[in-house]
Write an enzyme that holds these catalytic residues in place. Sequence first.
Site, mmCIF file in Angstrom:
data_model
loop_
_atom_site.group_PDB
_atom_site.id
_atom_site.type_symbol
_atom_site.label_atom_id
_atom_site.label_comp_id
_atom_site.label_asym_id
_atom_site.label_seq_id
_atom_site.Cartn_x
_atom_site.Cartn_y
_atom_site.Cartn_z
ATOM 1 N N GLU A 17 -44.282 -34.387 -40.085
ATOM 2 C CA GLU A 17 -45.304 -35.344 -40.538
ATOM 3 C C GLU A 17 -45.378 -35.392 -42.060
ATOM 4 O O GLU A 17 -46.453 -35.590 -42.624
ATOM 5 C CB GLU A 17 -46.683 -35.018 -39.954
ATOM 6 C CG GLU A 17 -46.901 -35.519 -38.535
ATOM 7 C CD GLU A 17 -46.699 -37.019 -38.374
ATOM 8 O OE1 GLU A 17 -46.855 -37.783 -39.350
ATOM 9 O OE2 GLU A 17 -46.354 -37.426 -37.244
HETATM 10 C C1 LIG Z 1 -39.651 -29.183 -34.753
HETATM 11 C C2 LIG Z 1 -39.611 -30.550 -35.344
HETATM 12 C C3 LIG Z 1 -40.240 -31.577 -34.682
HETATM 13 C C4 LIG Z 1 -40.184 -32.873 -35.215
HETATM 14 N N1 LIG Z 1 -40.743 -33.885 -34.502
HETATM 15 C C5 LIG Z 1 -40.489 -35.169 -34.914
HETATM 16 C C6 LIG Z 1 -40.844 -36.267 -34.113
HETATM 17 O O1 LIG Z 1 -41.428 -36.093 -33.030
HETATM 18 N N2 LIG Z 1 -40.538 -37.495 -34.507
HETATM 19 C C7 LIG Z 1 -39.903 -37.717 -35.689
HETATM 20 O O2 LIG Z 1 -39.622 -38.860 -35.991
HETATM 21 N N3 LIG Z 1 -39.555 -36.709 -36.485
HETATM 22 C C8 LIG Z 1 -39.824 -35.431 -36.128
HETATM 23 N N4 LIG Z 1 -39.448 -34.387 -36.909
HETATM 24 C C9 LIG Z 1 -38.802 -34.671 -38.207
HETATM 25 C C10 LIG Z 1 -39.687 -34.324 -39.399
HETATM 26 O O3 LIG Z 1 -40.732 -35.229 -39.545
HETATM 27 C C11 LIG Z 1 -38.780 -34.250 -40.626
HETATM 28 O O4 LIG Z 1 -37.986 -33.094 -40.481
HETATM 29 C C12 LIG Z 1 -39.548 -34.205 -41.905
HETATM 30 O O5 LIG Z 1 -40.174 -35.422 -42.149
HETATM 31 C C13 LIG Z 1 -38.684 -33.824 -43.092
HETATM 32 O O6 LIG Z 1 -37.510 -34.579 -43.157
HETATM 33 P P1 LIG Z 1 -36.108 -33.872 -43.329
HETATM 34 O O7 LIG Z 1 -36.026 -32.816 -42.304
HETATM 35 O O8 LIG Z 1 -35.085 -34.916 -43.344
HETATM 36 O O9 LIG Z 1 -36.199 -33.179 -44.711
HETATM 37 P P2 LIG Z 1 -35.798 -33.815 -46.104
HETATM 38 O O10 LIG Z 1 -36.424 -35.137 -46.202
HETATM 39 O O11 LIG Z 1 -34.358 -33.711 -46.292
HETATM 40 O O12 LIG Z 1 -36.545 -32.847 -47.106
HETATM 41 C C14 LIG Z 1 -35.943 -31.661 -47.647
HETATM 42 C C15 LIG Z 1 -36.752 -31.158 -48.833
HETATM 43 O O13 LIG Z 1 -36.779 -32.154 -49.859
HETATM 44 C C16 LIG Z 1 -38.093 -32.485 -50.236
HETATM 45 N N5 LIG Z 1 -38.207 -33.888 -50.542
HETATM 46 C C17 LIG Z 1 -37.644 -34.928 -49.883
HETATM 47 N N6 LIG Z 1 -38.036 -36.087 -50.448
HETATM 48 C C18 LIG Z 1 -38.847 -35.782 -51.459
HETATM 49 C C19 LIG Z 1 -39.569 -36.538 -52.419
HETATM 50 N N7 LIG Z 1 -39.563 -37.879 -52.416
HETATM 51 N N8 LIG Z 1 -40.306 -35.891 -53.324
HETATM 52 C C20 LIG Z 1 -40.350 -34.554 -53.333
HETATM 53 N N9 LIG Z 1 -39.692 -33.793 -52.482
HETATM 54 C C21 LIG Z 1 -38.950 -34.391 -51.546
HETATM 55 C C22 LIG Z 1 -38.929 -32.098 -49.050
HETATM 56 O O14 LIG Z 1 -40.254 -31.780 -49.415
HETATM 57 C C23 LIG Z 1 -38.202 -30.889 -48.508
HETATM 58 O O15 LIG Z 1 -38.615 -29.763 -49.185
HETATM 59 C C24 LIG Z 1 -39.537 -33.094 -36.433
HETATM 60 C C25 LIG Z 1 -38.930 -32.044 -37.101
HETATM 61 C C26 LIG Z 1 -38.947 -30.779 -36.557
HETATM 62 C C27 LIG Z 1 -38.230 -29.689 -37.279
#
Ligand SMILES: Cc1cc2nc3c(=O)[nH]c(=O)nc-3n(C[C@H](O)[C@H](O)[C@H](O)COP(=O)(O)OP(=O)(O)OC[C@H]3O[C@@H](n4cnc5c(N)ncnc54)[C@H](O)[C@@H]3O)c2cc1C
Lengths: 255, 596, 309
Positions: free
Chosen positions: B440
């Site tokens: 989220e």
């Molecule tokens: C157990 C689990 C359940 C989930 N359930 C769902 C679900 O039901 N539906 C769904 O759609 N998704 C779901 N997700 C996905 C989840 O919402 C994403 O993992 C999350 O939004 C982060 O995206 P990412 O993993 O691509 O990380 P990234 O976006 O790659 O982020 C990596 C790092 O970079 C930082 N970062 C990225 N962009 C910025 C920025 N603009 N400014 C500053 N820092 C930044 C982040 O803070 C983080 O530290 C789930 C994930 C997990 C692990």
Amino acid sequence: MSMKILVPIKRVVDYNVKIRVKADNSAVELDNVKMSMNPFDEIAVEEAVRLKEAGVAVEVVVVTCGIAAAQDILRSALALGADRAILVEVDVAQSETLQPLAVAKLLKALVGQEQPGLVICGKQAIDDDANQTGQMLAALQGWPQATFASKVVIADGKATVTREVDGGLETLAVTLPAVISTDLRLNEPRYATLPNIMKAKKKPLNILTAASLGVDVAPRLITRSVNEPPKRTAGIRVGDVAQLVDKLKNEPKII
Amino acid sequence: MTVYVAPVKDLMFVLEEVAGLDEVAALPGCEEVGIELVSAVLEEASRLAEEVIAPLNKISDQQGATCANYEVKTSPGFKDAYKQFADGGWIGLTCDPEFGGQGLPHLLSIPVGEIWNSACTAFALCPMLTSGAIEALSHHASDDLKARYLPKMISGEWTGTMNLTEPNAGSDLAAVRTRAVPANDGSNAYLISGTKIFITYGEHDYTDNIIHLVLARLPDAPAGVKGISLFVVPKFLLNSDGSAGARNDAKCVSIEHKMGIHGSPTAVMAFGEETGAVGHLVGEANRGLEYMFTMMNNARLSVGLEGVGIAERAYQQTLSYAMERIQGRVAGREGTLPIAYHPDVRRMLMSMRSQTEAMRALVLVAAASLDKAARCADAGERKRHQARIDLLIPVAKGWCSEQANEIAYTAVQVHGGMGYIEETGVAQYQRDARITTIYEGTTGIQANDLMGRKVARDGGAAANALILEMVATAVQAQGVTELTSMGDGLAGGVADLKAATDWIVENYVSNTASTLLGSVHYLKLFGTVAGAWLLVRSSIAAQARLVAGNGDAAFCRQKIGTTRFYIDQVLPLTASLLLMLKRGTSSLDAADLALS
Amino acid sequence: MSILVIAEHDNATLKAGTRNTLSAALKLGITADILVAGYNCQPAARAAASLAGVNKVKVADAAHLADGFAENLASLVVSIAAGYSYILAPASTYGKNFMPRVAALLDVAQISEISAVVDANTFVRPIYAGNALATVESKDAVKVITVRTTSFDAAGDGGSAAIENVLSPADLGCTTLVERELSVSERPELGAAKIVVSGGRGLGNGENYQRVLAPLADKLGAALGASRAAVDAGFVPNDYQVGQTGKIVAPQLYIAVGISGAIQHLAGMKESKVIVAINKDADAPIFQVADYGLVGDLFELVPQLTAAL
Ligand SMILES: Cc1cc2nc3c(=O)[nH]c(=O)nc-3n(C[C@H](O)[C@H](O)[C@H](O)COP(=O)(O)OP(=O)(O)OC[C@H]3O[C@@H](n4cnc5c(N)ncnc54)[C@H](O)[C@@H]3O)c2cc1C
């Protein structure tokens, strides 16, 4: 059959609470302790509601004799499916000394007003563990009773009740009206649903006083003191069976 | 493991004294709400949570969900518990009565949600995601779609999911690539194809249908955030009578092996591998992300709430362990005492407890704002509360989830070696809490949102309005003899928040990057002060109850003790956070140098 | 101060608890009368007459008393109650069933399940599943009392009381017996056994319960008991249950196998002289009351123990 069922229930210290005796040894501490419906009474409510759902009864009326706060367990019972509730209100001091005989007399007065075809109550309350009220009510009414029920079937003006007795099980048929008291394995009470909790708010809850029922609730037993039982302390861990056998053989008069 | 006992007393206290239950009860449509109903609902929810759900928590950690042949088997006991949960009508708590919901305010669903989350977060996730999907459909779907889907989702007969994330689109959803094309079969359906990852409860064995909400791009969609549409894609297509029919081309191909929440299946979803997954457009084309944002506040608050739930359970278990474990002589006390009496263990216990209570108050206050923003009769009032909730959400999500991790960490520490051994079950809280700062929107994303959109954009107006209320609370406490010093403490913390806010307003536009370096510091500063503010308000109410002699005196004294501890031992962090925030330019420079 | 004890029996023999109830009664007076109500119950009456301290045995022998229905029993007791200051019965399911009726009909309180006699009017009784002991004083002229039999020694033999027939009031006719499924067992009565071997959920199923525990009980001449969890799971019938709502036992030796030790179970056995617990969970609460705890797999340890004895 258009039978009404009366279910007397009691508010007691929650099953999971580890009770404490008051420092002055006058009673068990009730202040700030979680209170709930007596578990055996939940089973009684559940049984009555099931009988209503099965078309055997038309109305389930729950009643408690206690302080104003006991309305919460009446609402719980209404949320579980009872139709109507009655609180026979007593003050805090009276509630602390309200005993089974007095409750049975209050219930007798209510039975006179409500004319139920069946009373289902818990076999005992887990606070005073008295196991009396249902039997006393039956005696005062001149009704038959079936205590410690683990199965209830109502048909042809009779209740056929399986009872948990010391030697096993016993099944009796009693004529109605009668009093049935519940044992643990009679049923597994349901959880209240949210819609029913909401509906419970609108179900009628009448408040009466003991005096208006013409019953003297003065206690017959005076509690002189309440004490902690002697504590049993943990003994020792033995490493293996041989050590255990050795210990047991050295205990006097056992093996 | 110890039993969980829902903190109904504290929840009721905060609802009545801090979150303004009476004000919410006075809102249009909340006529049913009152202390009696709320306490009855909390009591009954507690029973189900304590007796049915909480006992599954540890088992679900040890025996998580498994996946084979596109099907998921959930943890032992989950399916039956879900049935009881759904039969209890709990999913429909805030939902529209027209479709079978109870129409109750968030101020009731949030405390109930805390209880579910404490009992078992992995279990609570399924209804939480379903609620999100219900909300999206309620606000944006056509009447036809609502009629077909809402009643069965609200009753719990079907569950819902949110399919946002893709391998290349996580924090940045503008990068979504999943495609939707018109089916051109005379219906108004679309065919969806693409891969979604990390989909919570994307597949399970609870129900005979699962309703996926999927973000995808139409062929002619503009690039970026304005080109994403929202679709409803059921696992089984609906027959004309509304029942579940043919299998749709939407499959769970695997589930992830995770650090925590093992009971919650996290699915890789393949849409349209064969013929294309049949879906229907929700609302208008290309407005999908905008729709997501309208429900983001609730979803984010729910994740903050997960943090509160886990923190509470971790605290309960830790306190009971600390009261039993005997080790060493306690400084300054006679006799044999358990470790809970060692001053350092007392510090840990109280840091857990005081922060948990502060977090609880924050999410409940935010919930009240959600209700007021949605229900106040007066449009101006609605707008004012909307600004408040927009401000509080990133703080509630970000701060509560971060602190939950700290609290779970401390729980392990209090247990010593037994905390590191899985047997006690306390390590589970640390693993489960870990996800809350990630999904989220990560803490970083929350902090960006807070600093950029919620504070800098309106020149600090919403933040300053809140700060004024905090100052008033500090002054009020300073006027109560017993609470003067906590009033002073709060005033100091609020001054730091004010200074930080002013600094952001001054520097954000001109110096965005170096301001953002401190965005998480600001978020924590904000959360820490907001927590203090609400604890002091709780103590003012507790002191008034003590003076009036009504209510539970022991509870009121404990509340004051908890607040004093927080003011002494947690709030002083604000000074260093402020300092670190202001050093953004220099620190960014240092980082550039080091990472070059 | 005359005292009446109601005997629990099966027409042929007295139940063990009758002796303990008599000895509780003899703390209130020098002798007591015993009522034996049943059908063809002369053998039981003779057994009662031979107990030490019995003044007179009153026998009500009638077909409608055969099954011990509470309604008929209570009206019988009330019909002969005049002159008695104390009426006692064991706090078994038998006594608990009809004694409150007697009390209500006499318009007096019942003093349930006393565990000690303090003086003529004052008694100790456990409350809250034995987690507290209440000392209560009765204000009533007649004291209707049920007795926790494990708290009093068994009265001895050596009496030769007169046996006197009493008339019983007419059948109230409101109850009929449909069926009785009583457990038949060669083992001693659970409530009175010197050694009890008790099993819990840890045994897994009813087959394991018998396979693992029966040989040990045989070897020790012990009664078999169970926790509520084991009864609820259907391993054994309800009459095996030891605990707050099952049987209260206080044997010389209680061996708890695969029982975690819920507070409600402890309530039923913590007065045992020596408690042995065998459980694989080292943190199980049962170990907090056990004199000897053995942590490990019961499926290995219990057969070893049986062999070693
Ligand atoms: C157990 C689990 C359940 C989930 N359930 C769902 C679900 O039901 N539906 C769904 O759609 N998704 C779901 N997700 C996905 C989840 O919402 C994403 O993992 C999350 O939004 C982060 O995206 P990412 O993993 O691509 O990380 P990234 O976006 O790659 O982020 C990596 C790092 O970079 C930082 N970062 C990225 N962009 C910025 C920025 N603009 N400014 C500053 N820092 C930044 C982040 O803070 C983080 O530290 C789930 C994930 C997990 C692990």
